[in-house]
Write a protein that holds these residues in place. Sequence first.
Motif, mmCIF file in Angstrom:
data_model
loop_
_atom_site.group_PDB
_atom_site.id
_atom_site.type_symbol
_atom_site.label_atom_id
_atom_site.label_comp_id
_atom_site.label_asym_id
_atom_site.label_seq_id
_atom_site.Cartn_x
_atom_site.Cartn_y
_atom_site.Cartn_z
ATOM 1 N N MET A 166 20.598 60.165 56.887
ATOM 2 C CA MET A 166 21.768 59.312 56.790
ATOM 3 C C MET A 166 21.714 58.489 55.509
ATOM 4 O O MET A 166 20.660 57.954 55.149
ATOM 5 C CB MET A 166 21.848 58.364 57.995
ATOM 6 C CG MET A 166 23.087 57.474 58.013
ATOM 7 S SD MET A 166 23.088 56.300 59.393
ATOM 8 C CE MET A 166 23.105 57.402 60.806
ATOM 9 N N ALA A 167 22.830 58.394 54.824
ATOM 10 C CA ALA A 167 22.895 57.620 53.588
ATOM 11 C C ALA A 167 22.637 56.139 53.881
ATOM 12 O O ALA A 167 23.009 55.626 54.938
ATOM 13 C CB ALA A 167 24.260 57.787 52.933
ATOM 14 N N VAL A 168 22.011 55.487 52.921
ATOM 15 C CA VAL A 168 21.671 54.079 53.094
ATOM 16 C C VAL A 168 22.916 53.243 53.364
ATOM 17 O O VAL A 168 22.921 52.376 54.253
ATOM 18 C CB VAL A 168 20.939 53.544 51.837
ATOM 19 C CG1 VAL A 168 20.724 52.037 51.949
ATOM 20 C CG2 VAL A 168 19.616 54.251 51.653
ATOM 21 N N LYS A 169 23.969 53.504 52.621
ATOM 22 C CA LYS A 169 25.200 52.717 52.771
ATOM 23 C C LYS A 169 25.766 52.851 54.178
ATOM 24 O O LYS A 169 26.192 51.854 54.795
ATOM 25 C CB LYS A 169 26.233 53.161 51.737
ATOM 26 C CG LYS A 169 27.496 52.307 51.718
ATOM 27 C CD LYS A 169 28.417 52.731 50.579
ATOM 28 C CE LYS A 169 29.660 51.853 50.535
ATOM 29 N NZ LYS A 169 30.565 52.269 49.417
ATOM 30 N N MET A 170 25.737 54.061 54.717
ATOM 31 C CA MET A 170 26.265 54.287 56.068
ATOM 32 C C MET A 170 25.381 53.601 57.106
ATOM 33 O O MET A 170 25.882 52.978 58.053
ATOM 34 C CB MET A 170 26.358 55.788 56.357
ATOM 35 C CG MET A 170 26.904 56.111 57.749
ATOM 36 S SD MET A 170 27.014 57.886 58.047
ATOM 37 C CE MET A 170 28.275 58.338 56.836
ATOM 38 N N ARG A 171 24.060 53.737 56.911
ATOM 39 C CA ARG A 171 23.151 53.119 57.872
ATOM 40 C C ARG A 171 23.341 51.600 57.914
ATOM 41 O O ARG A 171 23.388 50.993 58.983
ATOM 42 C CB ARG A 171 21.705 53.447 57.509
ATOM 43 C CG ARG A 171 20.695 52.944 58.556
ATOM 44 C CD ARG A 171 19.250 53.088 58.105
ATOM 45 N NE ARG A 171 18.923 52.184 56.999
ATOM 46 C CZ ARG A 171 18.552 52.578 55.783
ATOM 47 N NH1 ARG A 171 18.441 53.875 55.503
ATOM 48 N NH2 ARG A 171 18.276 51.685 54.839
ATOM 49 N N ARG A 194 15.083 52.901 66.653
ATOM 50 C CA ARG A 194 15.130 54.055 67.545
ATOM 51 C C ARG A 194 16.482 54.759 67.453
ATOM 52 O O ARG A 194 16.564 55.995 67.390
ATOM 53 C CB ARG A 194 14.866 53.593 68.988
ATOM 54 C CG ARG A 194 14.619 54.719 69.973
ATOM 55 C CD ARG A 194 14.354 54.182 71.373
ATOM 56 N NE ARG A 194 13.290 53.169 71.369
ATOM 57 C CZ ARG A 194 13.479 51.885 71.605
ATOM 58 N NH1 ARG A 194 14.707 51.422 71.860
ATOM 59 N NH2 ARG A 194 12.475 51.045 71.598
ATOM 60 N N GLU A 195 17.551 53.977 67.452
ATOM 61 C CA GLU A 195 18.899 54.566 67.395
ATOM 62 C C GLU A 195 19.136 55.321 66.094
ATOM 63 O O GLU A 195 19.703 56.422 66.097
ATOM 64 C CB GLU A 195 19.947 53.462 67.541
ATOM 65 C CG GLU A 195 21.386 53.971 67.418
ATOM 66 C CD GLU A 195 22.404 52.849 67.421
ATOM 67 O OE1 GLU A 195 23.591 53.140 67.151
ATOM 68 O OE2 GLU A 195 22.026 51.677 67.689
ATOM 69 N N LEU A 196 18.686 54.750 64.974
ATOM 70 C CA LEU A 196 18.979 55.329 63.658
ATOM 71 C C LEU A 196 17.853 56.207 63.134
ATOM 72 O O LEU A 196 17.953 56.751 62.028
ATOM 73 C CB LEU A 196 19.273 54.205 62.665
ATOM 74 C CG LEU A 196 20.477 53.330 63.039
ATOM 75 C CD1 LEU A 196 20.617 52.158 62.080
ATOM 76 C CD2 LEU A 196 21.761 54.148 63.056
#
Length: 277
Positions: free
Chosen positions: A1-6, A27-29
């Motif tokens: 996942m991209a940092v910006k999205m996370r 845990r979720e990400l």
Amino acid sequence: MAVKMRRAIVEERVLQLGEVKYADLARELEVSEMTIRRDIERLEERGVARRVTGGAIAVTRKVDEPSFQTRLTDAMTGKSHIADAVVEMLLPGETVILDSGSTVLAVARALRGRDLGLTVITPSILAAVELSEEPGTTVIVTGGELRTGELSLVGPDAAETFAKYNADTYVAGVAGVDPERGLSDYHRGESAVKKAAMSGSDRVIVAVDSSKLGRSTLVNIAPASSADVIICDAADDDPIVLDLRRQGIDVICIENSDAVPDQGTDVRQAPEASTVG
């Protein structure tokens, strides 16, 4: 996942929930807790979140006070250890103010069978009931308006009660303990009663579980340094604990063990009789 999205997801969770835990987000990400900590630091820089022990709370969203029943069941084992440690610091014959709230209710329960001969002043109906049949214990209940759900007494009548008595120790429960913002609570009426109890006591023991450390809630009560002792179940090297100790505050970390604080530093002698006027 991209940092910006996370980071967008982390921000959304903070704003939606009001309070998040590093471990849950990690845990979720599917990232490390250290990564989540860095994301939260960015939110803190923007004024969106404020770091607390083990997670963060929203700054731009009002976080409502959890229900009393929720607080009563949360971290119950830790609260019982905290309560035992508080009781070990009380001297026979003292006049003690017991606050309202779930952690101090655990203290009232821990007092049963200790035969300390205390005079207890409390705005908590639940704490009063717990000690109502305890031999040798005198229970004084403040006046005031009954707060639904909490079964605590608030308002001017409750606050004015503490001007009538000289208390040795006030056992306080608060919603937030922050090194910079001090002791705080959600409710204005409760906070006014806590301030009055604090001013009427020779010693203030703040009993909190680790989730309260680093948290700042709606109403300021007093600087953190107003506490003579803070008893909590945080790790001994917790950053908030270290910050509080740098202010000269005695912080005792129980860490959910059976350990109790050393009373050797308390040089006061047990009173010969209650100091109640």
